[in-house]
Scaffold this motif. Sequence first.
Motif, PDB file in Angstrom:
ATOM      1  N   TYR A  55      -3.242  -8.206   2.723  1.00 57.71           N
ATOM      2  CA  TYR A  55      -2.333  -7.415   3.552  1.00 57.71           C
ATOM      3  C   TYR A  55      -1.323  -6.666   2.687  1.00 57.71           C
ATOM      4  O   TYR A  55      -1.081  -5.475   2.890  1.00 57.71           O
ATOM      5  N   ILE A  56      -0.764  -7.344   1.710  1.00 54.13           N
ATOM      6  CA  ILE A  56       0.238  -6.711   0.839  1.00 54.13           C
ATOM      7  C   ILE A  56      -0.375  -5.544   0.081  1.00 54.13           C
ATOM      8  O   ILE A  56       0.179  -4.437   0.075  1.00 54.13           O
ATOM      9  N   ILE A  57      -1.530  -5.761  -0.563  1.00 45.92           N
ATOM     10  CA  ILE A  57      -2.123  -4.697  -1.376  1.00 45.92           C
ATOM     11  C   ILE A  57      -2.575  -3.515  -0.512  1.00 45.92           C
ATOM     12  O   ILE A  57      -2.388  -2.363  -0.882  1.00 45.92           O
ATOM     13  N   TYR A  58      -3.144  -3.800   0.646  1.00 50.13           N
ATOM     14  CA  TYR A  58      -3.573  -2.708   1.525  1.00 50.13           C
ATOM     15  C   TYR A  58      -2.381  -1.939   2.082  1.00 50.13           C
ATOM     16  O   TYR A  58      -2.365  -0.711   2.049  1.00 50.13           O
ATOM     17  N   SER A  59      -1.388  -2.631   2.611  1.00 47.41           N
ATOM     18  CA  SER A  59      -0.262  -1.934   3.237  1.00 47.41           C
ATOM     19  C   SER A  59       0.529  -1.126   2.216  1.00 47.41           C
ATOM     20  O   SER A  59       0.875   0.031   2.475  1.00 47.41           O
ATOM     21  N   VAL A  60       0.785  -1.694   1.046  1.00 44.85           N
ATOM     22  CA  VAL A  60       1.515  -0.952   0.010  1.00 44.85           C
ATOM     23  C   VAL A  60       0.705   0.263  -0.442  1.00 44.85           C
ATOM     24  O   VAL A  60       1.242   1.372  -0.578  1.00 44.85           O
ATOM     25  N   SER A  61      -0.593   0.077  -0.656  1.00 42.05           N
ATOM     26  CA  SER A  61      -1.433   1.194  -1.089  1.00 42.05           C
ATOM     27  C   SER A  61      -1.514   2.291  -0.043  1.00 42.05           C
ATOM     28  O   SER A  61      -1.438   3.477  -0.376  1.00 42.05           O
ATOM     29  N   TYR A  62      -1.669   1.912   1.208  1.00 43.55           N
ATOM     30  CA  TYR A  62      -1.765   2.906   2.270  1.00 43.55           C
ATOM     31  C   TYR A  62      -0.486   3.704   2.403  1.00 43.55           C
ATOM     32  O   TYR A  62      -0.523   4.922   2.605  1.00 43.55           O
ATOM     33  N   VAL A  63       0.656   3.050   2.273  1.00 46.03           N
ATOM     34  CA  VAL A  63       1.941   3.759   2.364  1.00 46.03           C
ATOM     35  C   VAL A  63       2.136   4.638   1.133  1.00 46.03           C
ATOM     36  O   VAL A  63       2.549   5.797   1.253  1.00 46.03           O
ATOM     37  N   MET A  64       1.844   4.105  -0.061  1.00 45.97           N
ATOM     38  CA  MET A  64       2.013   4.886  -1.302  1.00 45.97           C
ATOM     39  C   MET A  64       1.148   6.143  -1.307  1.00 45.97           C
ATOM     40  O   MET A  64       1.549   7.178  -1.828  1.00 45.97           O
ATOM     41  N   ASN A  65      -0.051   6.050  -0.733  1.00 48.14           N
ATOM     42  CA  ASN A  65      -0.963   7.198  -0.691  1.00 48.14           C
ATOM     43  C   ASN A  65      -0.692   8.107   0.508  1.00 48.14           C
ATOM     44  O   ASN A  65      -1.401   9.090   0.682  1.00 48.14           O
ATOM     45  N   THR A  66       0.274   7.739   1.308  1.00 47.41           N
ATOM     46  CA  THR A  66       0.604   8.419   2.573  1.00 47.41           C
ATOM     47  C   THR A  66      -0.587   8.490   3.522  1.00 47.41           C
ATOM     48  O   THR A  66      -0.742   9.428   4.285  1.00 47.41           O
ATOM     49  N   TRP A  67      -1.444   7.461   3.438  1.00 52.58           N
ATOM     50  CA  TRP A  67      -2.538   7.349   4.392  1.00 52.58           C
ATOM     51  C   TRP A  67      -1.997   6.860   5.721  1.00 52.58           C
ATOM     52  O   TRP A  67      -2.598   7.105   6.769  1.00 52.58           O
ATOM     53  N   ILE A  68      -0.897   6.130   5.687  1.00 57.81           N
ATOM     54  CA  ILE A  68      -0.113   5.817   6.879  1.00 57.81           C
ATOM     55  C   ILE A  68       1.340   6.126   6.522  1.00 57.81           C
ATOM     56  O   ILE A  68       1.752   5.926   5.375  1.00 57.81           O
ATOM     57  N   PRO A  69       2.102   6.634   7.481  1.00 55.74           N
ATOM     58  CA  PRO A  69       3.507   6.945   7.174  1.00 55.74           C
ATOM     59  C   PRO A  69       4.359   5.675   7.092  1.00 55.74           C
ATOM     60  O   PRO A  69       4.023   4.642   7.669  1.00 55.74           O
ATOM     61  N   PHE A  70       5.465   5.789   6.372  1.00 53.12           N
ATOM     62  CA  PHE A  70       6.400   4.666   6.263  1.00 53.12           C
ATOM     63  C   PHE A  70       7.286   4.681   7.503  1.00 53.12           C
ATOM     64  O   PHE A  70       8.429   5.112   7.491  1.00 53.12           O
TER      65      PHE A  70
END
Length: 138
Positions: A84-99
């Motif tokens: 969960y940590i690696i996916y959520s951080v990566s998705y936010v960093m790549n702007t695949w999901i907004p913060f």
Amino acid sequence: MNSYLKEFLHRGMMFSGLGPIVLGIIYALICRTDPNTALAGHQILVGIVSTFLIAFVQAGTTVFYQIEHWSTPKAVLCHFSLLYIIYSVSYVMNTWIPFDIRVILIFTAIFAAVYFLVWITVYICIKATSKKLNSQLK
């Protein structure tokens, strides 16, 4: 070095190259559907590093189920948490999901539901196979 840490690193390194390959395919498909799509160098670098780390952690965390003195709930919790940590951080960093807290809560709910659905399915299949093998041994 702890044998489980060695195994974590070994598994991670074996499969971590798959992350950037998948990212390259996704970027190629995006650019093919919209030829005007331009990616900045830092976007590509963040994407490559983050997908490498996702694949590394995804493969490495399977070692948690090999630690004999850990209970199944502990192994599942550690596996789930790191993924969960690696996916959520990566998705936010790549702007695949907004913060955005609402989006992150939706992502969390979907991630948890899919994770536990897959985990329960695998658990049931392993239990059924074990039961079948045990009955054949008797």
